[in-house]
Design a protein around this motif. Structure first.
Motif, PDB file in Angstrom:
ATOM      1  N   GLN A 197      62.775 122.943  78.524  1.00 47.98           N
ATOM      2  CA  GLN A 197      62.175 121.656  78.191  1.00 47.98           C
ATOM      3  C   GLN A 197      60.823 121.908  77.544  1.00 47.98           C
ATOM      4  O   GLN A 197      59.978 122.593  78.101  1.00 47.98           O
ATOM      5  CB  GLN A 197      62.022 120.798  79.438  1.00 47.98           C
ATOM      6  N   VAL A 198      60.636 121.328  76.368  1.00 47.49           N
ATOM      7  CA  VAL A 198      59.415 121.515  75.606  1.00 47.49           C
ATOM      8  C   VAL A 198      58.778 120.149  75.378  1.00 47.49           C
ATOM      9  O   VAL A 198      59.477 119.186  75.065  1.00 47.49           O
ATOM     10  CB  VAL A 198      59.717 122.182  74.243  1.00 47.49           C
ATOM     11  N   ARG A 226      40.051 115.090  78.170  1.00 48.40           N
ATOM     12  CA  ARG A 226      40.702 114.939  76.860  1.00 48.40           C
ATOM     13  C   ARG A 226      41.330 116.258  76.411  1.00 48.40           C
ATOM     14  O   ARG A 226      42.381 116.293  75.792  1.00 48.40           O
ATOM     15  CB  ARG A 226      39.678 114.466  75.831  1.00 48.40           C
ATOM     16  N   ARG A 227      40.670 117.372  76.756  1.00 48.01           N
ATOM     17  CA  ARG A 227      41.214 118.690  76.409  1.00 48.01           C
ATOM     18  C   ARG A 227      42.244 119.171  77.424  1.00 48.01           C
ATOM     19  O   ARG A 227      43.197 119.855  77.080  1.00 48.01           O
ATOM     20  CB  ARG A 227      40.083 119.717  76.316  1.00 48.01           C
ATOM     21  N   ALA A 228      42.051 118.811  78.704  1.00 49.04           N
ATOM     22  CA  ALA A 228      42.889 119.356  79.766  1.00 49.04           C
ATOM     23  C   ALA A 228      44.262 118.692  79.841  1.00 49.04           C
ATOM     24  O   ALA A 228      45.265 119.380  80.077  1.00 49.04           O
ATOM     25  CB  ALA A 228      42.179 119.224  81.111  1.00 49.04           C
ATOM     26  N   VAL A 229      44.330 117.378  79.671  1.00 47.27           N
ATOM     27  CA  VAL A 229      45.592 116.653  79.883  1.00 47.27           C
ATOM     28  C   VAL A 229      46.721 117.171  78.976  1.00 47.27           C
ATOM     29  O   VAL A 229      47.828 117.416  79.459  1.00 47.27           O
ATOM     30  CB  VAL A 229      45.382 115.128  79.752  1.00 47.27           C
ATOM     31  N   PRO A 230      46.501 117.394  77.670  1.00 50.04           N
ATOM     32  CA  PRO A 230      47.596 117.949  76.861  1.00 50.04           C
ATOM     33  C   PRO A 230      48.067 119.318  77.345  1.00 50.04           C
ATOM     34  O   PRO A 230      49.260 119.622  77.277  1.00 50.04           O
ATOM     35  CB  PRO A 230      46.994 118.051  75.458  1.00 50.04           C
ATOM     36  N   LYS A 231      47.169 120.121  77.874  1.00 48.88           N
ATOM     37  CA  LYS A 231      47.570 121.421  78.422  1.00 48.88           C
ATOM     38  C   LYS A 231      48.400 121.237  79.685  1.00 48.88           C
ATOM     39  O   LYS A 231      49.357 121.975  79.906  1.00 48.88           O
ATOM     40  CB  LYS A 231      46.329 122.271  78.725  1.00 48.88           C
ATOM     41  N   TRP A 232      48.042 120.244  80.495  1.00 47.56           N
ATOM     42  CA  TRP A 232      48.801 119.976  81.713  1.00 47.56           C
ATOM     43  C   TRP A 232      50.230 119.580  81.393  1.00 47.56           C
ATOM     44  O   TRP A 232      51.152 119.930  82.121  1.00 47.56           O
ATOM     45  CB  TRP A 232      48.152 118.868  82.528  1.00 47.56           C
ATOM     46  N   PHE A 233      50.409 118.837  80.304  1.00 43.32           N
ATOM     47  CA  PHE A 233      51.745 118.357  79.949  1.00 43.32           C
ATOM     48  C   PHE A 233      52.719 119.514  79.678  1.00 43.32           C
ATOM     49  O   PHE A 233      53.919 119.339  79.796  1.00 43.32           O
ATOM     50  CB  PHE A 233      51.696 117.438  78.733  1.00 43.32           C
ATOM     51  N   SER A 234      52.215 120.676  79.313  1.00 43.54           N
ATOM     52  CA  SER A 234      53.099 121.808  79.036  1.00 43.54           C
ATOM     53  C   SER A 234      53.358 122.677  80.273  1.00 43.54           C
ATOM     54  O   SER A 234      54.079 123.657  80.184  1.00 43.54           O
ATOM     55  CB  SER A 234      52.532 122.659  77.908  1.00 43.54           C
ATOM     56  N   ARG A 272      56.338 119.039  82.693  1.00 44.48           N
ATOM     57  CA  ARG A 272      57.344 119.250  81.650  1.00 44.48           C
ATOM     58  C   ARG A 272      58.637 118.478  81.893  1.00 44.48           C
ATOM     59  O   ARG A 272      59.270 118.014  80.961  1.00 44.48           O
ATOM     60  CB  ARG A 272      57.642 120.739  81.523  1.00 44.48           C
ATOM     61  N   GLY A 273      59.032 118.327  83.145  1.00 44.46           N
ATOM     62  CA  GLY A 273      60.248 117.584  83.454  1.00 44.46           C
ATOM     63  C   GLY A 273      60.083 116.077  83.330  1.00 44.46           C
ATOM     64  O   GLY A 273      61.062 115.341  83.353  1.00 44.46           O
ATOM     65  N   LEU A 274      58.843 115.615  83.197  1.00 44.04           N
ATOM     66  CA  LEU A 274      58.568 114.187  83.113  1.00 44.04           C
ATOM     67  C   LEU A 274      58.216 113.743  81.694  1.00 44.04           C
ATOM     68  O   LEU A 274      58.672 112.702  81.230  1.00 44.04           O
ATOM     69  CB  LEU A 274      57.400 113.818  84.044  1.00 44.04           C
ATOM     70  N   VAL A 275      57.381 114.537  81.021  1.00 47.44           N
ATOM     71  CA  VAL A 275      56.833 114.146  79.718  1.00 47.44           C
ATOM     72  C   VAL A 275      57.673 114.727  78.593  1.00 47.44           C
ATOM     73  O   VAL A 275      57.876 115.938  78.518  1.00 47.44           O
ATOM     74  CB  VAL A 275      55.366 114.632  79.585  1.00 47.44           C
TER      75      VAL A 275
END
Length: 182
Positions: free
Chosen positions: A72-73, A140-148, A153-156
């Motif tokens: 999942q990407v 603002r910088r951390a949240v996009p990194k968290w998404f990966s 990853r299983g949610l977003v």
């Protein structure tokens, strides 16, 4: 010209009750009661509540791994979908504001929020991080990194900066994955 009767949204009612509670009531009056529906999003003390949220019902609401074991990407939101969200043609069914939270508090709160949104079948949510004082906020910088990372990853499925009227670079449209109901 006719006047429309304005009604407050649930978020507006909660915000107003918080403001009203900070004022001194007139003699013989009491503070208004705060509605319970969105009181969960009170940033103070939510880190503990988010941690407690993961015990029990979270396991049943978490996404099941794909049968194909496909990786999942998390990708950027496609332009037609972003445009529809910005113009209001696609409904944003949930939003969370992470202003003023530490990274630890924001992480737990965001994960709990996304799990609840995923479990309830929501598709598009707005995550407000803020821009930070110099335009490069920590969240603002951390949240996009968290998404990966694996918990997200299983949610977003995808995300993109929001349109200007939804917060611009201080907010993100997030498309949640579809639930596997089998």
């Amino acid at each position: 010209m006719s006047r429309r009767k304005k009604t407050l949204t649930e978020e507006d009612r909660i915000l107003w009750s918080r403001v009203a509670r900070s004022a001194v009531p007139l003699k013989g009056r009491a503070h208004p009661e705060e509605p319970e529906a969105l009181a969960v999003f009170d940033p103070k003390g939510l880190a503990e509540e988010a941690e407690n949220f993961f015990i029990g019902p979270l396991e049943s609401a978490s996404p099941q791994p794909a049968a194909k074991k496909k990786e999942q990407v998390v990708r950027k939101l496609d332009e037609p979908t972003r445009s529809k969200l910005a113009k209001g043609r696609l409904e944003i069914t949930g939003r969370i504001d992470l202003h003023g939270l530490t990274q630890d508090e924001a992480y737990g709160l965001l994960l709990a929020f996304l799990h609840r949104a995923f479990a309830s079948g929501q598709r598009y949510v707005l995550v407000i991080t803020g821009k930070g004082s110099s335009g490069e906020g920590v969240l603002r910088r951390a949240v996009p990194k968290w998404f990966s990372t694996p918990p997200f990853r299983g949610l977003v499925g995808s995300f993109e900066d929001a349109a200007r009227h939804h917060g611009g670079h201080g907010a993100m449209y997030v498309r949640l994955r579809k639930r596997d109901l089998t």
